[in-house]
Design an enzyme around this catalytic site. Structure first.
Site, mmCIF file in Angstrom:
data_model
loop_
_atom_site.group_PDB
_atom_site.id
_atom_site.type_symbol
_atom_site.label_atom_id
_atom_site.label_comp_id
_atom_site.label_asym_id
_atom_site.label_seq_id
_atom_site.Cartn_x
_atom_site.Cartn_y
_atom_site.Cartn_z
ATOM 1 N N GLU A 147 -114.789 -41.351 17.194
ATOM 2 C CA GLU A 147 -115.903 -42.112 17.765
ATOM 3 C C GLU A 147 -116.719 -42.818 16.694
ATOM 4 O O GLU A 147 -117.146 -43.955 16.886
ATOM 5 C CB GLU A 147 -116.806 -41.196 18.597
ATOM 6 C CG GLU A 147 -116.171 -40.692 19.889
ATOM 7 C CD GLU A 147 -115.714 -41.809 20.814
ATOM 8 O OE1 GLU A 147 -116.222 -42.936 20.694
ATOM 9 O OE2 GLU A 147 -114.843 -41.546 21.648
ATOM 10 N N TYR A 198 -124.693 -43.252 22.283
ATOM 11 C CA TYR A 198 -123.320 -43.458 22.751
ATOM 12 C C TYR A 198 -122.403 -42.333 22.280
ATOM 13 O O TYR A 198 -121.695 -41.702 23.085
ATOM 14 C CB TYR A 198 -122.736 -44.807 22.263
ATOM 15 C CG TYR A 198 -121.234 -44.750 22.365
ATOM 16 C CD1 TYR A 198 -120.615 -44.837 23.603
ATOM 17 C CD2 TYR A 198 -120.438 -44.493 21.249
ATOM 18 C CE1 TYR A 198 -119.248 -44.686 23.740
ATOM 19 C CE2 TYR A 198 -119.072 -44.334 21.372
ATOM 20 C CZ TYR A 198 -118.480 -44.431 22.614
ATOM 21 O OH TYR A 198 -117.135 -44.251 22.745
ATOM 22 N N ASP A 209 -121.342 -47.742 25.894
ATOM 23 C CA ASP A 209 -121.027 -48.653 24.796
ATOM 24 C C ASP A 209 -120.847 -50.063 25.346
ATOM 25 O O ASP A 209 -121.166 -50.329 26.499
ATOM 26 C CB ASP A 209 -119.753 -48.183 24.083
ATOM 27 C CG ASP A 209 -118.540 -48.300 24.995
ATOM 28 O OD1 ASP A 209 -118.717 -48.451 26.217
ATOM 29 O OD2 ASP A 209 -117.411 -48.238 24.483
ATOM 30 N N CYS A 235 -106.995 -55.541 38.098
ATOM 31 C CA CYS A 235 -107.998 -54.483 37.943
ATOM 32 C C CYS A 235 -107.902 -53.446 39.067
ATOM 33 O O CYS A 235 -107.917 -53.787 40.250
ATOM 34 C CB CYS A 235 -109.395 -55.095 37.926
ATOM 35 S SG CYS A 235 -110.682 -53.860 37.673
#
Length: 365
Positions: free
Chosen positions: A39, A122, A140, A204
């Site tokens: 991360e 985040y 994010d 999507c």
DNA sequence: AAATCGTGGGA
DNA sequence: TTCCCAAGATT
């Protein structure tokens, strides 16, 4: 979204993730150390860039103890070229902090994780949800994009309140059983389908739930007002050799741009008095006054300038050559040291420095 | 709270 | 060229 839709939305999205998730090295298990490293490396950095760094870093420093003890040179060497170098130094500080104050165990809640240096809202949400199954969002850039479009939410993501705003919006959509997978599904969707330009809405999985798709306004989201202007700066980089033929490197302060790294000595052209003097003379004067160093044979190398762009700066760097007149010269007032050509790569080199060395033809054969 | 902090890639 | 973006945090 009403409660029935939320449940169906979660199922649809997670089912898509199960078959389409990317096979990434930090997804092999939920080791908080590896989740954390990935991360931090991924902050403002694309997956493809991170991959080789993650492999090398975890191989060299496989756990908190190793990271806490690593020496600065090796640490930065492992990070060289990845940018935002304070991230690397904060990783080591955090490892020491975790060993000293947390018995070497990561705290499991987002709120506690935020107390660790280098872990912001985040990253705390990402670690808490992925490694510890806490039901918290990881807000994010992907989350801004996906949820601003999904809900046609026009909150300006340039505002500092955008993160808490979207956290609040996302919270009721999180599936309590699989929050980490949900957050990672958002990242994968944002990277592959719900992209900034030209989103692939026809592919999507959550198209049926997307308000902006239904009104054809995908590209109006997310709303972002602020734009950054890069300040243009002209610099001189000096190739200074001593009597032994070694090259002078400048050590940059720990704080600030390229902190802790070494470059060829850099001088901001606007710091030079070139009204009364020629440029070589001005450089000579500058080094004499600021560093008590007497340069000779200062000359324009007449090479194509190196252009390097940072987030907020646009540097154009002209290369000049010089020699140190006195073989016994005292470099004590200069923040740096001489290095033989073959040893220039021992210290971590920012991409900027690699460009400079290449242009000056000083790269390792 | 706005500025600062890297780099590579795409349009 | 130029601009914008990519799994943000710190001060």
């Amino acid at each position: 979204m009403n409660p029935n839709d939320v449940a169906a939305f979660q199922t649809t999205f997670l089912t898509w993730y199960d078959t389409n998730k990317r096979d990434l090295p930090w997804r092999q298990n939920h080791d908080p150390y590896l989740v954390w490293l990935s991360e931090v490396m991924l902050q403002q950095t694309q997956v493809q860039t991170v991959l080789p760094y993650f492999q090398r870093f975890t191989q060299a420093l496989p756990n908190l103890t190793a990271l806490a003890q690593v020496d600065e040179t090796q640490l930065l060497k492992l990070w060289e070229g990845l940018g935002y170098y304070s991230r690397a130094r904060n990783l080591k500080k955090a490892a020491q902090q975790l060993l000293a104050d947390y018995d070497g165990q990561f705290p499991t809640t987002a709120a506690e994780l935020e107390n660790i240096i280098g872990i912001g809202p985040y990253t705390a949400g990402a670690i808490a949800s992925i490694a510890f199954q806490q039901v918290v969002p990881a807000v994010d850039g992907n989350a801004y994009r996906v949820f601003s479009r999904l809900l046609a939410d026009d909150f300006d993501i340039s505002q500092s309140k955008a993160r808490p705003h979207f956290a609040q919006v996302i919270q009721p959509l999180l599936p309590p059983q699989r929050p980490g997978d949900f957050n990672q599904a958002v990242m994968d969707l944002g990277a592959s389908i719900c992209t900034t330009k030209d989103p692939a809405c026809l592919l999507c999985p959550i198209q049926a739930y997307c308000t902006s798709y239904q009104t054809g306004t995908q590209l109006d989201f997310p709303v972002k007002t602020k734009k950054i202007r890069q300040k243009k700066v002209q610099l001189i980089a000096l190739v200074i050799q001593n009597a032994q033929g070694a090259y002078l490197l400048q050590q940059r302060p720990e704080q600030g741009l390229l902190g802790g790294l070494t470059t060829l000595p850099l001088v901001d052209l606007s710091d030079l008095d070139v009204t009364e003097q020629t440029l070589p003379q001005a450089l000579q004067t500058y080094f004499a006054h600021n560093y008590n160093l007497a340069l000779t044979q200062v000359q324009d190398l007449k090479l194509k300038p190196v252009v390097h762009v940072f987030t907020h700066l646009h540097w154009t760097i002209h290369l000049f050559g010089a020699k140190l007149g006195d073989p016994q010269a005292d470099v004590a007032y200069f923040p740096g040291y001489f290095v033989p050509k073959a040893r220039l790569g021992d210290q971590a080199q920012a991409t900027l420095q690699k460009k400079l060395l290449k242009r000056a033809d000083l790269s390792k054969k």
